[in-house]
Design a protein around this motif. Sequence first.
Motif, PDB file in Angstrom:
ATOM      1  N   LEU A   1       0.836  -1.210   0.000  1.00  0.00           N
ATOM      2  CA  LEU A   1       0.000   0.000   0.000  1.00  0.00           C
ATOM      3  C   LEU A   1       0.868   1.257   0.000  1.00  0.00           C
ATOM      4  O   LEU A   1       0.478   2.274   0.569  1.00  0.00           O
ATOM      5  CB  LEU A   1      -0.917   0.019   1.235  1.00  0.00           C
ATOM      6  N   SER A   2       2.052   1.196  -0.634  1.00  0.00           N
ATOM      7  CA  SER A   2       2.966   2.344  -0.527  1.00  0.00           C
ATOM      8  C   SER A   2       2.344   3.606  -1.112  1.00  0.00           C
ATOM      9  O   SER A   2       2.470   4.696  -0.529  1.00  0.00           O
ATOM     10  CB  SER A   2       4.296   2.040  -1.213  1.00  0.00           C
ATOM     11  N   HIS A   3       1.675   3.471  -2.245  1.00  0.00           N
ATOM     12  CA  HIS A   3       1.056   4.649  -2.878  1.00  0.00           C
ATOM     13  C   HIS A   3      -0.141   5.131  -2.054  1.00  0.00           C
ATOM     14  O   HIS A   3      -0.344   6.333  -1.886  1.00  0.00           O
ATOM     15  CB  HIS A   3       0.658   4.346  -4.324  1.00  0.00           C
ATOM     16  N   TYR A   4      -0.911   4.178  -1.522  1.00  0.00           N
ATOM     17  CA  TYR A   4      -2.051   4.539  -0.661  1.00  0.00           C
ATOM     18  C   TYR A   4      -1.532   5.232   0.598  1.00  0.00           C
ATOM     19  O   TYR A   4      -2.046   6.277   1.006  1.00  0.00           O
ATOM     20  CB  TYR A   4      -2.834   3.275  -0.326  1.00  0.00           C
ATOM     21  N   SER A   5      -0.486   4.656   1.226  1.00  0.00           N
ATOM     22  CA  SER A   5       0.096   5.285   2.417  1.00  0.00           C
ATOM     23  C   SER A   5       0.609   6.685   2.104  1.00  0.00           C
ATOM     24  O   SER A   5       0.388   7.629   2.882  1.00  0.00           O
ATOM     25  CB  SER A   5       1.247   4.441   2.969  1.00  0.00           C
ATOM     26  N   ALA A   6       1.276   6.832   0.954  1.00  0.00           N
ATOM     27  CA  ALA A   6       1.793   8.161   0.574  1.00  0.00           C
ATOM     28  C   ALA A   6       0.642   9.155   0.447  1.00  0.00           C
ATOM     29  O   ALA A   6       0.732  10.299   0.901  1.00  0.00           O
ATOM     30  CB  ALA A   6       2.570   8.068  -0.736  1.00  0.00           C
ATOM     31  N   SER A   7      -0.460   8.713  -0.134  1.00  0.00           N
ATOM     32  CA  SER A   7      -1.603   9.630  -0.316  1.00  0.00           C
ATOM     33  C   SER A   7      -2.204  10.011   1.034  1.00  0.00           C
ATOM     34  O   SER A   7      -2.644  11.152   1.229  1.00  0.00           O
ATOM     35  CB  SER A   7      -2.667   8.994  -1.223  1.00  0.00           C
ATOM     36  N   LYS A   8      -2.225   9.079   1.986  1.00  0.00           N
ATOM     37  CA  LYS A   8      -2.840   9.362   3.276  1.00  0.00           C
ATOM     38  C   LYS A   8      -1.904  10.162   4.190  1.00  0.00           C
ATOM     39  O   LYS A   8      -2.359  10.957   5.010  1.00  0.00           O
ATOM     40  CB  LYS A   8      -3.293   8.051   3.940  1.00  0.00           C
ATOM     41  N   PHE A   9      -0.565   9.943   4.072  1.00  0.00           N
ATOM     42  CA  PHE A   9       0.387  10.838   4.754  1.00  0.00           C
ATOM     43  C   PHE A   9       0.214  12.262   4.204  1.00  0.00           C
ATOM     44  O   PHE A   9       0.275  13.242   4.950  1.00  0.00           O
ATOM     45  CB  PHE A   9       1.833  10.381   4.520  1.00  0.00           C
ATOM     46  N   ALA A  10       0.015  12.377   2.895  1.00  0.00           N
ATOM     47  CA  ALA A  10      -0.164  13.699   2.269  1.00  0.00           C
ATOM     48  C   ALA A  10      -1.380  14.406   2.856  1.00  0.00           C
ATOM     49  O   ALA A  10      -1.339  15.618   3.114  1.00  0.00           O
ATOM     50  CB  ALA A  10      -0.309  13.548   0.752  1.00  0.00           C
ATOM     51  N   VAL A  11      -2.453  13.669   3.085  1.00  0.00           N
ATOM     52  CA  VAL A  11      -3.668  14.277   3.647  1.00  0.00           C
ATOM     53  C   VAL A  11      -3.368  14.891   5.014  1.00  0.00           C
ATOM     54  O   VAL A  11      -3.820  16.003   5.328  1.00  0.00           O
ATOM     55  CB  VAL A  11      -4.801  13.223   3.758  1.00  0.00           C
ATOM     56  N   ILE A  12      -2.570  14.199   5.824  1.00  0.00           N
ATOM     57  CA  ILE A  12      -2.270  14.714   7.176  1.00  0.00           C
ATOM     58  C   ILE A  12      -1.397  15.972   7.098  1.00  0.00           C
ATOM     59  O   ILE A  12      -1.670  16.976   7.775  1.00  0.00           O
ATOM     60  CB  ILE A  12      -1.615  13.612   8.041  1.00  0.00           C
ATOM     61  N   GLY A  13      -0.398  15.959   6.253  1.00  0.00           N
ATOM     62  CA  GLY A  13       0.470  17.145   6.113  1.00  0.00           C
ATOM     63  C   GLY A  13      -0.303  18.344   5.603  1.00  0.00           C
ATOM     64  O   GLY A  13      -0.182  19.471   6.119  1.00  0.00           O
ATOM     65  N   PHE A  14      -1.115  18.107   4.593  1.00  0.00           N
ATOM     66  CA  PHE A  14      -1.940  19.177   4.007  1.00  0.00           C
ATOM     67  C   PHE A  14      -2.897  19.744   5.058  1.00  0.00           C
ATOM     68  O   PHE A  14      -3.056  20.959   5.198  1.00  0.00           O
ATOM     69  CB  PHE A  14      -2.707  18.601   2.807  1.00  0.00           C
ATOM     70  N   THR A  15      -3.519  18.844   5.807  1.00  0.00           N
ATOM     71  CA  THR A  15      -4.495  19.254   6.826  1.00  0.00           C
ATOM     72  C   THR A  15      -3.840  20.143   7.880  1.00  0.00           C
ATOM     73  O   THR A  15      -4.367  21.202   8.248  1.00  0.00           O
ATOM     74  CB  THR A  15      -5.096  17.994   7.492  1.00  0.00           C
ATOM     75  N   ASN A  16      -2.680  19.717   8.378  1.00  0.00           N
ATOM     76  CA  ASN A  16      -1.991  20.482   9.411  1.00  0.00           C
ATOM     77  C   ASN A  16      -1.584  21.859   8.887  1.00  0.00           C
ATOM     78  O   ASN A  16      -1.704  22.874   9.593  1.00  0.00           O
ATOM     79  CB  ASN A  16      -0.779  19.681   9.899  1.00  0.00           C
ATOM     80  N   ALA A  17      -1.141  21.907   7.623  1.00  0.00           N
ATOM     81  CA  ALA A  17      -0.695  23.187   7.045  1.00  0.00           C
ATOM     82  C   ALA A  17      -1.855  24.158   6.862  1.00  0.00           C
ATOM     83  O   ALA A  17      -1.773  25.329   7.260  1.00  0.00           O
ATOM     84  CB  ALA A  17      -0.006  22.936   5.706  1.00  0.00           C
ATOM     85  N   ILE A  18      -2.967  23.684   6.296  1.00  0.00           N
ATOM     86  CA  ILE A  18      -4.055  24.649   6.050  1.00  0.00           C
ATOM     87  C   ILE A  18      -4.763  25.021   7.357  1.00  0.00           C
ATOM     88  O   ILE A  18      -5.301  26.119   7.465  1.00  0.00           O
ATOM     89  CB  ILE A  18      -5.056  24.188   4.961  1.00  0.00           C
ATOM     90  N   ALA A  19      -4.726  24.119   8.340  1.00  0.00           N
ATOM     91  CA  ALA A  19      -5.313  24.470   9.644  1.00  0.00           C
ATOM     92  C   ALA A  19      -4.647  25.736  10.174  1.00  0.00           C
ATOM     93  O   ALA A  19      -5.305  26.623  10.743  1.00  0.00           O
ATOM     94  CB  ALA A  19      -5.144  23.318  10.625  1.00  0.00           C
ATOM     95  N   LYS A  20      -3.320  25.834   9.976  1.00  0.00           N
ATOM     96  CA  LYS A  20      -2.582  27.007  10.462  1.00  0.00           C
ATOM     97  C   LYS A  20      -2.915  28.250   9.637  1.00  0.00           C
ATOM     98  O   LYS A  20      -2.974  29.358  10.156  1.00  0.00           O
ATOM     99  CB  LYS A  20      -1.078  26.714  10.441  1.00  0.00           C
ATOM    100  N   GLU A  21      -3.133  28.052   8.323  1.00  0.00           N
ATOM    101  CA  GLU A  21      -3.460  29.209   7.468  1.00  0.00           C
ATOM    102  C   GLU A  21      -4.766  29.880   7.893  1.00  0.00           C
ATOM    103  O   GLU A  21      -4.924  31.087   7.736  1.00  0.00           O
ATOM    104  CB  GLU A  21      -3.583  28.780   5.994  1.00  0.00           C
ATOM    105  N   VAL A  22      -5.721  29.084   8.389  1.00  0.00           N
ATOM    106  CA  VAL A  22      -7.059  29.643   8.658  1.00  0.00           C
ATOM    107  C   VAL A  22      -7.384  29.680  10.156  1.00  0.00           C
ATOM    108  O   VAL A  22      -8.533  29.925  10.528  1.00  0.00           O
ATOM    109  CB  VAL A  22      -8.145  28.853   7.888  1.00  0.00           C
TER     110      VAL A  22
END
Length: 258
Positions: A151-172
């Motif tokens: 599931l390397s590609h699936y894991s990469a996509s789900k790690f991406a969701v967490i990084g993106f979420t943390n970053a935009i949480a700070k923006e707003v």
Amino acid sequence: MELNGKTALVTGGGRGIGQGIAMALARAGADVMIADLDADIAKETATEVEKLGRRSGAFEVDVSDPASVKQLIDNIVAHAGQLDIAVNNAGILNIRSVAELSSDDWDRVMTVNAKGVFLCSQAELAVMRPRGFGRIINVSSIAGKVGFPDLSHYSASKFAVIGFTNAIAKEVATEGVTVNALCPGIVGTGMWRGEEGLAGRWRQEGETEADSWERHQKTLLPQGEAQTPEDMGQLAVYLAAAEHVTGQAIAVDGGFSL
Ligand code: NAI
């Protein structure tokens, strides 16, 4: 937790975890709009929401397509008048070892699971920020906290969701909008069950699919039993109500991950 008067959207809400989250939000008092690639199953969940006395609507969307996502959010605002809570849950699984993984497999999983969350969050924030209120819940996975073989590609996509979420949480963060990731553990939807699900594909010699499902619950999860869509719904209701929880990636996994 009272969500009376709030309007929610759940992508991939036609079945599985999305359906469980939609019903939990509706039971907590929200009107819940259902979006899915499959319009027929979106209608089925919308009908169940209406049976609880809440307003609903069924919308067809492909979360990986920018035009389709923009149209969805426009249609929801036109239909419901507002958008307070958005659960970006739509996702796909694809089981391939890294040696077998094709460039197309990688692109498809990343495009639906990671880019889909970006496109939906961006369109939702454009509606929420001017109103000074919003709750975005992006569905990641325990595979977004820990890598899984095949599931390397699936894991990469789900790690991406967490990084993106943390970053935009700070923006707003100062604008009344919270953004969190919800990480399901093991839930017996089509992603796990059946010959094409993980329990079927990860069978040991002589094991039935049902045996494999039992074994994975016992060996992977400290509590020894799978989670349910209703468990995910409980956390979604909490995150929809909470004011000072943002940028987090919270697992509902019976003690598996950090
Ligand atoms: P599911 O396959 O039962 O439901 C996924 C829903 O998303 C379906 O209704 C499908 O039509 C919809 N969908 C798929 N592609 C779409 C697209 N491009 N645009 C719009 N809708 C689309 O899966 P399940 O298990 O309910 O998963 C929901 C979310 O939870 C996914 O993001 C998944 O990665 C995540 N998850 C699931 C786990 C599990 O154990 N089942 C564990 C961890 C995370």
